[in-house]
Design a protein around this motif. Structure first.
Motif, PDB file in Angstrom:
ATOM      1  N   PRO A 133       0.756  -1.376   0.066  1.00 55.85           N
ATOM      2  CA  PRO A 133       0.041   0.179  -0.002  1.00 55.85           C
ATOM      3  C   PRO A 133       0.913   1.076   0.030  1.00 55.85           C
ATOM      4  O   PRO A 133       0.496   2.405  -0.592  1.00 55.85           O
ATOM      5  N   LYS A 134       1.895   1.197   0.406  1.00 62.09           N
ATOM      6  CA  LYS A 134       2.647   2.373   0.617  1.00 62.09           C
ATOM      7  C   LYS A 134       3.271   2.830  -0.895  1.00 62.09           C
ATOM      8  O   LYS A 134       3.164   4.091  -1.096  1.00 62.09           O
ATOM      9  N   LYS A 135       3.503   1.842  -1.591  1.00 61.55           N
ATOM     10  CA  LYS A 135       4.146   2.292  -2.993  1.00 61.55           C
ATOM     11  C   LYS A 135       2.888   2.490  -3.828  1.00 61.55           C
ATOM     12  O   LYS A 135       2.948   3.545  -4.544  1.00 61.55           O
ATOM     13  N   ALA A 136       1.701   1.855  -3.645  1.00 59.87           N
ATOM     14  CA  ALA A 136       0.409   2.295  -4.401  1.00 59.87           C
ATOM     15  C   ALA A 136       0.082   3.683  -4.035  1.00 59.87           C
ATOM     16  O   ALA A 136      -0.609   4.142  -5.074  1.00 59.87           O
ATOM     17  N   LYS A 137       0.314   4.143  -3.075  1.00 63.52           N
ATOM     18  CA  LYS A 137      -0.126   5.668  -2.564  1.00 63.52           C
ATOM     19  C   LYS A 137       0.602   6.796  -3.697  1.00 63.52           C
ATOM     20  O   LYS A 137       0.063   7.733  -4.006  1.00 63.52           O
ATOM     21  N   VAL A 138       1.812   6.184  -4.173  1.00 61.65           N
ATOM     22  CA  VAL A 138       2.722   7.173  -4.846  1.00 61.65           C
ATOM     23  C   VAL A 138       2.426   6.881  -6.569  1.00 61.65           C
ATOM     24  O   VAL A 138       3.035   7.759  -7.207  1.00 61.65           O
TER      25      VAL A 138
END
Length: 471
Positions: free
Chosen positions: A229-234
């Motif tokens: 999810p951290k990567k998906a946010k950007v």
């Protein structure tokens, strides 16, 4: 100063002797690494056994140099030279033909009103703009055209490009960058393909107009996003389609695309080069055709070279989306701006569209009539939305790409002999992302065509198909 040096040295020795052991070990390792980096070579020369004279001769005899230029693609077997203006009729190789080849959908190319406005503009501004928009190439007619287009479509702002091909090819990399994800219909035109390559984003192709396949691919991406999810946010996600597809003439399923846009939180780009000035009660494009608020599309791009009978292109959307291109759209920033006379021609075309909105319904009727008549011809099949003025015909039972291309060229030649101008759709096979499209003839219907013109052309094409099949 000299009396201080022994004291400094003694203090350094005392600190080193009383430093923690792990601290000394780390410093020692770092010193060793630094020394190794300084004195080690960046590469190693590997010892290789020298080749014998026989081995050298064998390698030379097997070597085949690459060509300096790529092989030339197959062209039509006869050249066709056009003389005179492009309109309802066309002079090809000295013979006057009804023009079903040019995408002059609204018949505005060469119209007297547009010619008069262009001539007046030349007297005021001259011929060229002589500079990019951001420097000294912006004229009041450019701003007028942008404002008129934005107001006509019902968006916040529009931005104009001086070349139709570079419009969408510049707009895509202005937003999508490396690491972003773009879901793209596999049938998109060559200009969109170039924009995809320039963006360096991750490209996910879905089957042509297959919304189920698109959702499956978007669902898989959503599952991967949950794992990180951290990567998906950007990571930004886009969908790119055409209103009417240049390569097939099919209509996009905008209602389903909008539904998926909000379900999976992606941005939607629609190229309306063939649907602007064609679809909808007022010719505003695919959003008006489906009665969907244009605000649900993040960016709309279109060419000025078809319905508006000019040169160049434009994109439109909300203020902050469009203004972003004024610094990042390479075709806008680095290209000389559109000559003022062409901007004035587009404005006058827009005036005529607003004065006679019935022309769009008449155009769609004639396109539907032409497709209906051609659909009855044995030996060929039609691909395209039934109201699209640009559609394709191809061999109903393909034999091989070479044989099918010969068949289509024979049809084109036979039609030309009988006063109907049509053309085989050309594609850059070596550069296209999808290279297995079957060869086809692209038919373009204009609002100027009478029922008699359409019926006559259909009969000529029918006879040409019969002759080509016998050969």
């Amino acid at each position: 100063m000299d009396t201080e040096k022994p004291w400094v040295v003694a203090e350094a020795i005392h600190s080193a002797l009383h430093a923690p052991l792990y601290h000394l070990i780390v410093e020692g390792v770092l010193v060793i690494l630094i020394i190794r980096l300084v004195f080690s070579k960046s590469y190693k020369i590997q010892d290789k056994a020298p080749l014998s004279e026989e081995e050298k001769d064998e390698l030379v005899s097997e070597w085949q140099p690459e060509p300096l230029v790529p092989p030339m693609q197959e062209t039509t077997k006869s050249s066709r030279v056009v003389s005179g203006p492009i309109g309802k009729s066309l002079v090809v190789n000295g013979m006057t033909c009804n023009n079903f080849a040019s995408m002059n959908f609204l018949g505005l190319n060469g119209h007297a009103r547009i010619q008069e406005q262009a001539q007046n503009c030349i007297e005021k501004y001259g011929v060229g703009a002589c500079g990019p928009r951001g420097f000294y190439g912006t004229f009041d007619v450019h701003l007028e055209l942008e404002n008129r287009l934005a107001a006509y479509i019902g968006v916040g702002e529009a931005i104009m490009y001086s070349y139709g091909f570079s419009t969408v090819a510049s707009a895509i990399p202005a937003y999508a960058k490396r690491g972003d994800i773009i879901f793209v219909d596999e049938a998109v035109c060559f200009a969109i393909q170039k924009g995809l390559q320039a963006s360096r984003s991750k490209i996910v192709f879905f089957k042509h107009n297959d919304m189920q396949d698109l959702e499956v691919k978007m669902q898989k991406q959503a599952e991967r996003d949950k794992l990180d999810p951290k990567k998906a946010k950007v990571v930004r996600k886009f969908m790119i389609v055409e209103g009417i597809y240049f390569n097939t003439g099919q209509l996009c399923d905008l209602p389903k695309l909008v539904e998926l846009k909000y379900k999976y939180k992606v941005r939607l780009f629609v190229d309306e080069s063939l649907s602007f000035g064609v679809l909808g009660e007022h010719g505003k494009g695919v959003a008006e055709h489906f009665n969907i608020p244009v605000s649900k599309i993040d960016l709309i791009s279109s060419s000025l070279e078809y319905s508006l009978a000019s040169v160049g292109g434009f994109t439109c959307g909300s203020d902050h989306v469009v203004n972003h291109q004024r610094l990042t759209g390479q075709g806008y920033v680095f290209s000389a701006s559109l000559p003022p006379l062409l901007a004035r021609a587009a404005i006058e075309s827009l005036n005529m569209m607003q004065e006679d909105p019935g022309m769009f319904e008449r155009l769609r009727y004639k396109a539907s009539k032409m497709q209906s008549l051609l659909g009855r011809i044995p030996g060929i099949e039609i691909t395209g939305y039934h109201e699209s003025p640009s559609f394709h015909i191809r061999r109903a039972t393909p034999v091989s790409p070479k044989k099918d291309m010969e068949f289509l060229n024979n049809v084109v030649d036979e039609c030309g002999k009988n006063g109907v101008c049509i053309v085989v759709a050309s594609r850059l096979k070596s550069d296209e992302i999808k290279q297995d499209w079957p060869p086809s003839i692209r038919i373009a219907v204009t609002v100027e065509m009478t029922d008699s013109d359409i019926e006559t052309a259909a009969e000529v094409i029918k006879e040409a198909v019969r002759v080509a099949l016998e050969n």
